[in-house]
Design a protein around this motif. Structure first.
Motif, mmCIF file in Angstrom:
data_model
loop_
_atom_site.group_PDB
_atom_site.id
_atom_site.type_symbol
_atom_site.label_atom_id
_atom_site.label_comp_id
_atom_site.label_asym_id
_atom_site.label_seq_id
_atom_site.Cartn_x
_atom_site.Cartn_y
_atom_site.Cartn_z
ATOM 1 N N PHE A 168 0.186 -1.123 0.187
ATOM 2 C CA PHE A 168 -0.177 -0.254 -0.022
ATOM 3 C C PHE A 168 1.188 1.485 0.064
ATOM 4 C CE2 PHE A 168 -3.246 -3.362 1.900
ATOM 5 C CZ PHE A 168 -4.214 -2.744 1.213
ATOM 6 N N PHE A 169 0.581 2.244 -0.438
ATOM 7 C CA PHE A 169 0.901 3.403 -0.943
ATOM 8 C C PHE A 169 0.257 4.487 -0.018
ATOM 9 C CE2 PHE A 169 3.831 1.564 -3.414
ATOM 10 C CZ PHE A 169 4.872 1.856 -4.040
ATOM 11 N N SER A 170 0.753 5.552 0.961
ATOM 12 C CA SER A 170 0.421 6.779 0.902
ATOM 13 C C SER A 170 -0.627 7.867 0.232
ATOM 14 C CB SER A 170 1.235 7.322 1.831
ATOM 15 O OG SER A 170 0.184 8.915 2.239
ATOM 16 N N ARG A 171 -2.204 8.505 0.870
ATOM 17 C CA ARG A 171 -2.388 8.835 -0.615
ATOM 18 C C ARG A 171 -1.089 10.403 -1.099
ATOM 19 N NH1 ARG A 171 -7.138 10.564 0.864
ATOM 20 N NH2 ARG A 171 -7.156 13.021 0.510
ATOM 21 N N GLU A 172 -0.490 10.594 -0.024
ATOM 22 C CA GLU A 172 0.565 11.647 -0.653
ATOM 23 C C GLU A 172 1.620 11.654 -1.930
ATOM 24 O OE1 GLU A 172 0.346 14.914 1.449
ATOM 25 O OE2 GLU A 172 -1.336 13.876 1.764
ATOM 26 N N VAL A 173 1.652 10.501 -2.219
ATOM 27 C CA VAL A 173 2.239 9.740 -3.686
ATOM 28 C C VAL A 173 1.599 10.154 -4.599
ATOM 29 C CG1 VAL A 173 3.464 8.041 -2.397
ATOM 30 C CG2 VAL A 173 1.455 8.069 -3.931
ATOM 31 N N GLN A 174 0.770 10.633 -5.057
ATOM 32 C CA GLN A 174 -0.001 10.726 -5.970
ATOM 33 C C GLN A 174 -1.453 12.229 -5.355
ATOM 34 O OE1 GLN A 174 0.928 10.754 -7.933
ATOM 35 N NE2 GLN A 174 1.236 8.786 -9.446
ATOM 36 N N ARG A 175 -0.664 12.800 -4.776
ATOM 37 C CA ARG A 175 -2.157 13.859 -3.907
ATOM 38 C C ARG A 175 -2.436 14.724 -4.607
ATOM 39 N NH1 ARG A 175 -0.170 18.515 0.447
ATOM 40 N NH2 ARG A 175 -2.800 18.895 0.977
ATOM 41 N N HIS A 176 -2.630 15.334 -6.235
ATOM 42 C CA HIS A 176 -3.282 15.758 -6.931
ATOM 43 C C HIS A 176 -4.780 14.424 -7.216
ATOM 44 C CE1 HIS A 176 -4.610 17.681 -11.004
ATOM 45 N NE2 HIS A 176 -4.961 18.213 -10.375
ATOM 46 N N ASN A 281 4.890 -3.777 -12.164
ATOM 47 C CA ASN A 281 4.875 -2.624 -11.337
ATOM 48 C C ASN A 281 4.732 -1.456 -11.383
ATOM 49 O OD1 ASN A 281 7.516 -3.056 -12.428
ATOM 50 N ND2 ASN A 281 9.116 -2.769 -10.422
ATOM 51 N N VAL A 282 4.966 -1.161 -12.951
ATOM 52 C CA VAL A 282 4.988 0.239 -12.628
ATOM 53 C C VAL A 282 3.542 0.764 -12.682
ATOM 54 C CG1 VAL A 282 6.821 -0.087 -14.613
ATOM 55 C CG2 VAL A 282 3.958 0.290 -15.352
ATOM 56 N N ARG A 283 2.592 0.160 -11.895
ATOM 57 C CA ARG A 283 1.407 1.097 -11.685
ATOM 58 C C ARG A 283 1.213 1.067 -9.974
ATOM 59 N NH1 ARG A 283 -2.950 -2.702 -14.908
ATOM 60 N NH2 ARG A 283 -3.059 -3.798 -12.654
ATOM 61 N N LEU A 284 -0.105 2.249 -9.835
ATOM 62 C CA LEU A 284 -0.264 1.925 -8.352
ATOM 63 C C LEU A 284 -1.906 2.161 -9.059
ATOM 64 C CD1 LEU A 284 1.520 4.242 -6.414
ATOM 65 C CD2 LEU A 284 1.937 2.285 -6.589
ATOM 66 N N ARG A 285 -2.303 1.018 -8.234
ATOM 67 C CA ARG A 285 -3.980 0.734 -8.309
ATOM 68 C C ARG A 285 -4.845 1.728 -7.514
ATOM 69 N NH1 ARG A 285 -7.290 -4.566 -11.451
ATOM 70 N NH2 ARG A 285 -5.681 -2.939 -13.115
ATOM 71 N N CYS A 286 -5.831 2.440 -7.643
ATOM 72 C CA CYS A 286 -6.390 3.719 -6.991
ATOM 73 C C CYS A 286 -7.933 3.193 -7.045
ATOM 74 C CB CYS A 286 -6.132 4.735 -7.350
ATOM 75 S SG CYS A 286 -7.413 5.925 -6.379
ATOM 76 N N HIS A 287 -9.020 3.124 -5.839
ATOM 77 C CA HIS A 287 -9.763 2.238 -5.393
ATOM 78 C C HIS A 287 -10.586 3.724 -4.626
ATOM 79 C CE1 HIS A 287 -9.437 -2.055 -6.012
ATOM 80 N NE2 HIS A 287 -9.112 -1.398 -6.645
ATOM 81 N N LEU A 288 -11.200 4.388 -5.418
ATOM 82 C CA LEU A 288 -12.198 5.755 -4.684
ATOM 83 C C LEU A 288 -13.572 4.829 -4.405
ATOM 84 C CD1 LEU A 288 -13.350 8.343 -3.971
ATOM 85 C CD2 LEU A 288 -14.090 8.592 -5.958
ATOM 86 N N GLY A 289 -13.746 4.722 -3.052
ATOM 87 C CA GLY A 289 -14.853 3.392 -2.454
ATOM 88 C C GLY A 289 -16.031 4.486 -2.756
ATOM 89 N N LEU A 290 -16.950 3.848 -3.581
ATOM 90 C CA LEU A 290 -18.392 5.296 -3.812
ATOM 91 C C LEU A 290 -19.595 4.055 -2.272
ATOM 92 C CD1 LEU A 290 -18.240 4.996 -7.270
ATOM 93 C CD2 LEU A 290 -17.928 6.801 -6.397
ATOM 94 N N ARG A 291 -19.485 3.202 -2.164
ATOM 95 C CA ARG A 291 -20.038 2.055 -1.873
ATOM 96 C C ARG A 291 -19.846 1.022 -0.690
ATOM 97 N NH1 ARG A 291 -26.003 0.045 -4.385
ATOM 98 N NH2 ARG A 291 -26.905 2.759 -4.812
ATOM 99 N N VAL A 292 -19.617 1.487 0.848
ATOM 100 C CA VAL A 292 -18.347 0.516 1.136
ATOM 101 C C VAL A 292 -19.413 0.622 2.205
ATOM 102 C CG1 VAL A 292 -16.460 0.070 2.595
ATOM 103 C CG2 VAL A 292 -16.433 1.797 -0.013
ATOM 104 N N PRO A 293 -20.176 -1.065 2.247
ATOM 105 C CA PRO A 293 -20.815 -2.121 3.121
ATOM 106 C C PRO A 293 -20.250 -2.441 4.553
ATOM 107 C CG PRO A 293 -21.129 -3.715 1.361
ATOM 108 C CD PRO A 293 -20.493 -2.091 0.644
ATOM 109 N N PRO A 294 -20.550 -3.381 5.695
ATOM 110 C CA PRO A 294 -19.199 -3.563 6.623
ATOM 111 C C PRO A 294 -18.629 -4.431 6.195
ATOM 112 C CG PRO A 294 -21.540 -2.844 7.716
ATOM 113 C CD PRO A 294 -22.026 -2.409 6.188
#
Length: 369
Positions: A168-176, A281-294
């Motif tokens: 996992f990577f910090s959100r700061e590495v691709q902050r914009h 390994n040249v990419r980071l996959r980004c998931h933006l949560g839209l609906r996240v149940p328990p």
């Protein structure tokens, strides 16, 4: 010391002899330097001028394809051959992907390695070798890298050496881009609702237009691609103008090569995405949560993380990873908007070269077609 004509003659003769000896030494040193330089030029020319990949790579069944360890790669699930009579969109179960459209399934073994090297040579002739050290090293020794990687991280297609690795990577590495996606959360959620609740594409199908069902051992995993392996899906893009606008504003979205994808991803209650590796390994996959149940979780490299609605999760999918939704029917589906971003340590010159080498269609083997 007495100065006489004989003494002067002896001194001049001695000086001339010394000069001749120095000339011989200097000439010998110069020849050695010249020979070393010629040897260096030969090695560099041989390295750049001919492919060292022949006979050094995968023997036997290739591991570059859609299937690793009995499951299909995530970028081409649902595009293979299902049971007789089954619809492509609704194929489920562990069928092997054999789609002619899938880069990861049609590119294999030594043939791909040679085509990679030839494409890199072509790029260098058109542009430059400057900044290509890691790319050249990765292409040259690709077979060794893919076979010798530890099982926790083993990309299926291309490994770029000397990149910092972490599940996992910090959100700061691709902050914009992370902030832009999170600011777009309401628009992306609304657009998901509009395409998810459409009537089925045709009679006998449970999927709305544009959606694909992917292989899972249990439950349902649906994806709605805007960009699949570097290729925009025009009809889907027309139905999602706001999402497409967001993609165009991202600075690090992989938009021009086969490693770039963007989609809405849905997991129904009880669904499991089995462990698998991404292609590079040249990419980071980004998931933006839209609906996240328990009871939903993503496990990458043995580290578990939970999605959060309106927040982005960055991970390196070349690590072994899986996802599951263990909630009940009353919880509804887990929904994320997924985009592939460049790894922050891939330099601009390397990105340009990789875009060129992995342009959709460039590495297709035309022989026999």
């Amino acid at each position: 010391m007495e100065w006489s004509l004989d003494n002067v003659r002896e001194m001049v003769a001695g000086g001339m002899q010394s000069i001749r000896e120095c000339e011989i030494c200097a000439f010998a040193i110069a020849m050695c330097v010249l020979l070393l330089f010629m040897w260096y030029c030969y090695r560099v020319g041989r390295e750049h001028g001919s492919s060292p990949l022949r006979g050094r790579y995968l023997a036997g069944p290739s591991r570059i394809g859609g299937v690793v360890g009995g499951f299909m790669s995530s970028d081409c699930r649902g595009r293979g051959k299902g049971k007789p009579g089954s619809m492509l969109e609704e194929q489920n179960g562990f069928a092997f992907c054999q789609s002619s459209e899938c880069f990861r399934c049609t590119s294999a073994g030594e043939s791909l390695n040679q085509r990679l090297y030839h494409s890199l040579q072509d790029y260098a002739k058109r542009y430059t070798w400057s900044g290509m050290g890691r790319v050249h090293k990765g292409v040259r020794d690709q077979g060794r890298y893919l076979n010798s990687r530890p099982t926790i991280q083993r990309p299926e297609v291309f490994f770029l050496p000397d990149l910092p690795s972490a599940p996992f990577f910090s959100r700061e590495v691709q902050r914009h881009d992370v902030e832009l996606l999170e600011q777009s959360f309401p628009a992306l959620l609304a657009e998901f609702e509009s395409i998810y609740h459409q009537p089925p594409a045709r009679s006998g199908s449970s999927l709305p237009p544009g959606w694909k069902a992917n292989n899972t051992p249990r439950g349902q995993w649906w994806t709605y691609y805007l960009v699949n392996q570097g290729t925009p899906l025009v009809l889907n893009v027309r139905r999602c103008p706001r999402a497409w606008r967001v993609l165009g504003q991202l600075r690090t979205f992989i938009a021009n090569n086969v490693f770039g994808n963007a989609c809405f991803s849905v997991l129904t209650p009880g669904a499991l995405i089995t462990e698998h590796y991404g292609p590079t390994n040249v990419r980071l996959r980004c998931h933006l949560g839209l609906r996240v149940p328990p009871s939903c979780e993503l496990v990458v490299g043995g580290e578990p993380q939970c999605w959060s609605e309106g927040s982005c999760l960055l991970f390196d999918d070349s690590f072994l990873h899986r996802a599951f939704h263990e909630g009940g029917a009353e919880d509804g589906p887990r929904v994320v908007f997924m985009v592939d971003l460049w790894h922050p340590n891939v330099a601009a010159a390397e990105r340009q070269a990789l875009d060129y080498i992995f342009t959709p269609g460039r590495l297709e083997d035309k022989e026999g077609k």
